[in-house]
Design a protein around this motif. Structure first.
Motif: not given
Length: 312
Positions: A249-265
């Motif tokens: 779970i942590i490994e895949n959540a970390m992979k999506n960090e950039v996408a989540v930050r990009d969407i939030i921005s």
């Protein structure tokens, strides 16, 4: 306008945090709040950063709240489980979290949440913007309204449609694999599902599974704050005969960090000034108790939530 005593830790030119006490007027100060895991909190997104330590009638929030600006929009971040992931899903101080955000003037909340998938087509690393919730929790306080006040609030559509549509549109425009709609079943935890439970949830037609959307979404609606979710799929739960571990779970959540930050921005940059939804007036007509019979202590404690209705 409410006067609130808080502790501020502000960022100096050297990047260090300086702590001071201040009396801060809290009214329409913060436009949008992000609640989620530590990977979402990129201070580089924000200018003029400070940390606000707050108390509420429901105790202290999970942690101090980071407040700053992004392109002229005031934004705050709150780590749901506290820094270091100290609170189990059933122990998160949800009422304190949402009440603190209300006192900061927050009008919109985006929840960033890791979820398991109950459908083959919702693959790990996909982003889901759910439109429905199913509550399987049993140990959590899910309302602000008690001690002499009863509120029967509509909750048929638990996520703000205006905000959810914006998330889908922005995520799609940036090329991410995003699924629009779906039912999030919220389990108690902290253990993951048995295979039997996971397969029953599939049979019932649920799409994703997590542990934190309830009572967060209910409390946000009671506070008349728009609430939507960026749910990142980390695994297929256990219906697919694959074990679910926190490491995966942590490994895949970390992979999506950039996408989540990009969407939030993207959301912050495009957020409309006016809310074209019913979330902002959720308590209108929902307070069942005769106003004159609501105890003064309860009126005072819940003032940020019900004050404008008590004046009518």
């Amino acid at each position: 306008m409410a006067l609130l005593s808080v502790s501020l830790r502000t960022e100096t030119s050297s990047g260090n945090l300086h702590e001071k006490r201040a009396e801060v007027f809290m009214c329409d100060n913060v436009d949008i709040a992000i609640i989620g895991g530590s990977g979402v909190y990129d201070v580089n997104l924000l200018d003029r950063v400070k940390e606000v330590d707050m108390d509420t009638p429901f105790g202290k929030p999970s942690d101090s709240i980071t407040v700053g600006e992004h392109g002229g929009t005031k934004v705050c971040f709150l780590p749901r489980h506290g820094l270091g992931h100290r609170y189990s899903p059933s122990e998160v101080p949800y009422r304190a979290n949402i009440f603190a955000l209300k006192k900061l003037g927050v009008k919109r909340i985006i929840s960033a949440s890791a979820v398991g998938s109950l459908r083959e087509e919702y693959a790990p690393l996909d982003i889901v913007v759910p439109d429905q919730l199913y509550d399987r929790t049993r140990l959590r306080k899910s309302t602000f309204f008690e001690d002499g006040i009863v509120v029967h609030m509509g909750f048929a559509d638990p996520f703000c449609p205006q905000m959810s549509k914006m998330i889908v549109d922005i995520a799609s425009s940036k090329g991410y694999s995003v699924k629009e709609g779906g039912t999030y079943v919220c389990m108690e935890g902290p253990q993951f599902s048995t295979r039997a439970e996971s397969r029953v949830y599939q049979t019932l037609g649920f799409d994703i599974i997590g542990m934190t959307a309830i009572p967060e979404a209910k409390l946000a609606r009671e506070a008349e704050i728009c609430y939507s979710m960026i749910a990142t799929v980390t695994d297929y739960d256990v219906w697919k005969d694959e074990d679910v571990t926190i490491e995966v779970i942590i490994e895949n959540a970390m992979k999506n960090e950039v996408a989540v930050r990009d969407i939030i921005s993207g959301i912050i940059k495009n957020i409309p000034s006016e809310r074209a939804c019913s979330c902002k007036d959720a308590l209108n007509g929902a307070i069942a108790t005769v106003h004159s019979m609501i105890p003064d202590e309860t009126r005072t404690r819940l003032g940020p939530l019900i004050g404008r209705y008590m004046e009518q």
